[in-house]
Motif scaffolding. Structure first.
Motif, PDB file in Angstrom:
ATOM      1  N   LYS A  74      -4.791 -14.991  23.214  1.00 33.06           N
ATOM      2  CA  LYS A  74      -4.934 -15.639  21.192  1.00 33.06           C
ATOM      3  C   LYS A  74      -3.867 -16.327  21.048  1.00 33.06           C
ATOM      4  O   LYS A  74      -3.544 -16.756  20.691  1.00 33.06           O
ATOM      5  CB  LYS A  74      -5.729 -14.655  20.028  1.00 33.06           C
ATOM      6  N   ASN A  77      -2.583 -18.927  22.386  1.00 30.15           N
ATOM      7  CA  ASN A  77      -3.504 -20.666  21.763  1.00 30.15           C
ATOM      8  C   ASN A  77      -2.782 -20.482  20.404  1.00 30.15           C
ATOM      9  O   ASN A  77      -3.091 -21.540  20.151  1.00 30.15           O
ATOM     10  CB  ASN A  77      -4.961 -20.115  21.232  1.00 30.15           C
ATOM     11  N   SER A  78      -2.642 -19.978  19.583  1.00 31.29           N
ATOM     12  CA  SER A  78      -1.699 -19.736  18.435  1.00 31.29           C
ATOM     13  C   SER A  78      -0.412 -20.008  18.196  1.00 31.29           C
ATOM     14  O   SER A  78      -0.346 -21.201  17.626  1.00 31.29           O
ATOM     15  CB  SER A  78      -2.532 -17.912  18.368  1.00 31.29           C
ATOM     16  N   LEU A  80      -0.103 -21.957  20.718  1.00 30.11           N
ATOM     17  CA  LEU A  80      -0.096 -24.112  21.509  1.00 30.11           C
ATOM     18  C   LEU A  80      -0.489 -24.436  19.910  1.00 30.11           C
ATOM     19  O   LEU A  80       0.269 -26.122  20.043  1.00 30.11           O
ATOM     20  CB  LEU A  80      -1.478 -24.021  22.366  1.00 30.11           C
ATOM     21  N   GLU A  81      -0.720 -23.926  19.136  1.00 33.35           N
ATOM     22  CA  GLU A  81      -1.021 -25.290  18.133  1.00 33.35           C
ATOM     23  C   GLU A  81       0.214 -26.305  16.837  1.00 33.35           C
ATOM     24  O   GLU A  81       0.408 -26.586  15.904  1.00 33.35           O
ATOM     25  CB  GLU A  81      -2.133 -24.194  17.054  1.00 33.35           C
ATOM     26  N   LEU A  82       1.535 -24.679  17.254  1.00 29.74           N
ATOM     27  CA  LEU A  82       2.764 -25.252  16.518  1.00 29.74           C
ATOM     28  C   LEU A  82       3.552 -26.606  17.445  1.00 29.74           C
ATOM     29  O   LEU A  82       5.097 -26.900  17.098  1.00 29.74           O
ATOM     30  CB  LEU A  82       3.713 -23.816  16.913  1.00 29.74           C
ATOM     31  N   THR A  83       3.563 -26.816  18.623  1.00 31.66           N
ATOM     32  CA  THR A  83       3.466 -27.948  19.200  1.00 31.66           C
ATOM     33  C   THR A  83       3.031 -28.882  19.038  1.00 31.66           C
ATOM     34  O   THR A  83       1.584 -28.968  19.885  1.00 31.66           O
ATOM     35  CB  THR A  83       4.532 -27.787  20.092  1.00 31.66           C
ATOM     36  N   ASN A  84       3.782 -30.096  19.939  1.00 23.69           N
ATOM     37  CA  ASN A  84       2.669 -31.418  20.284  1.00 23.69           C
ATOM     38  C   ASN A  84       3.529 -31.970  21.882  1.00 23.69           C
ATOM     39  O   ASN A  84       3.587 -32.584  21.471  1.00 23.69           O
ATOM     40  CB  ASN A  84       2.867 -32.012  19.303  1.00 23.69           C
ATOM     41  N   LYS A 176      -5.497 -28.627  26.410  1.00 31.58           N
ATOM     42  CA  LYS A 176      -5.789 -28.448  25.153  1.00 31.58           C
ATOM     43  C   LYS A 176      -7.282 -28.724  25.559  1.00 31.58           C
ATOM     44  O   LYS A 176      -8.399 -28.630  24.657  1.00 31.58           O
ATOM     45  CB  LYS A 176      -5.495 -29.015  24.403  1.00 31.58           C
ATOM     46  N   GLY A 180      -8.343 -24.023  25.888  1.00 30.01           N
ATOM     47  CA  GLY A 180      -7.236 -23.180  26.417  1.00 30.01           C
ATOM     48  C   GLY A 180      -7.472 -21.874  26.527  1.00 30.01           C
ATOM     49  O   GLY A 180      -8.285 -22.265  27.710  1.00 30.01           O
TER      50      GLY A 180
END
Length: 288
Positions: A74, A77-78, A80-84, A176, A180
């Protein structure tokens, strides 16, 4: 435009090592984004991370601090949402990337847009950073002396552990795409590799580009003992794999894995899980 790479550094009670891990990211020969995640450490890790970020205020280091422990899956995964980013590395805060790990990974993966993972050889180091051994034995030139499978690896990954997880670089879009890490599991790598290798090939770079630290208190050293829920997760992954196999080779590979895990469960007197593995094996054998 150059590919963007993000290293997500996961920290849990790694105050002694987290600074060295972060330094190894900033020392990369390829421009690399650093995201540091602390999963509710009870030591001084958070202070160490905050002090480090202040000392490197000229660099954009993202941080994510959890007040309650959520587990590796978790937490990652959290972050991962902060980057592109185009490529992702999951770096435990007690491990170290050697300076050209990222550059070599990007160079390799840019050659083939179908690659999901690039992995490498690694050195194992002890708590004090002293060399123990290499993951794959090497010759005087630093090349592996054993055959390292690459390409379509699903049945290889099913059958046995052979990829050193901290060496892996993921293609973020594929990572993604499959959702994930599975947050219902106690650990992530086996399941993630199976799901990606079912669809995509992996590549291997025959160099030592990572140092993996072996700690007495690490999850891997306790995975079969009572109190650890990793065996339960392995059983879940094997059940998922049973739905993914497509031929006799893959079936044999899964049965080999189940036999190994059942043996470990028996040796460590985890008898209920041992029986569950045996039942799963029988079920797979009887399937046409």
């Amino acid at each position: 435009m150059s590919a963007k790479v993000s290293v997500i550094c996961l920290c849990f009670n790694h105050e002694k090592y987290v600074e060295e891990a972060m330094n190894s990211v900033l020392a990369q020969t390829y421009p690399t984004e650093l995201i540091v995640v602390d999963d509710a450490s009870s030591d001084n890790s958070v202070r160490k991370i905050n002090d480090y970020v202040k000392q490197h205020s000229n660099i954009n280091i993202q941080t994510l601090f959890f007040e309650k422990n959520v587990g590796n899956c978790k937490a990652f995964n959290s972050a991962l949402e902060l980057t592109n980013a185009d490529y992702i590395i999951d770096l435990a805060a007690d491990d170290i990337l050697l300076p050209d790990r990222v550059e070599e990974g990007v160079k390799n993966m840019e050659l083939n847009p179908k690659l999901a993972i690039n992995f490498t050889n690694a050195n194992y180091i002890d708590e004090e950073g002293e060399y123990m051994k290499s993951h794959y034995s090497i010759n005087k030139k630093g090349n592996a002396t054993v055959h390292v499978p690459h390409g379509n690896l699903f049945h290889h990954i099913l059958a046995r552990y052979f990829i050193c997880s901290p060496t892996m670089m993921y293609r973020a879009s594929f990572f993604k795409e499959i959702g994930g890490y599975d947050e219902n599991l106690a650990y992530e790598d086996f399941d993630l590799m199976l799901r990606l290798s079912r669809k995509y090939p992996f590549s291997y770079t025959d160099r030592i580009l990572v140092e993996k630290r072996v700690l007495n208190a690490s999850m891997s050293t306790k995975q079969y003992k009572r109190g650890s829920n990793q065996l339960e997760s392995t059983l879940k992954i094997c059940k998922k794999a049973a739905e993914m196999i497509q031929d006799k080779i893959e079936k044999r590979a899964l049965l080999k894995r189940i036999a190994y895990e059942a043996k470990q469960a028996f040796v460590y007197k985890r008898f209920l899980i041992f029986i569950a593995f045996i039942k799963l094996g029988v079920k797979i054998i009887l399937q046409k």
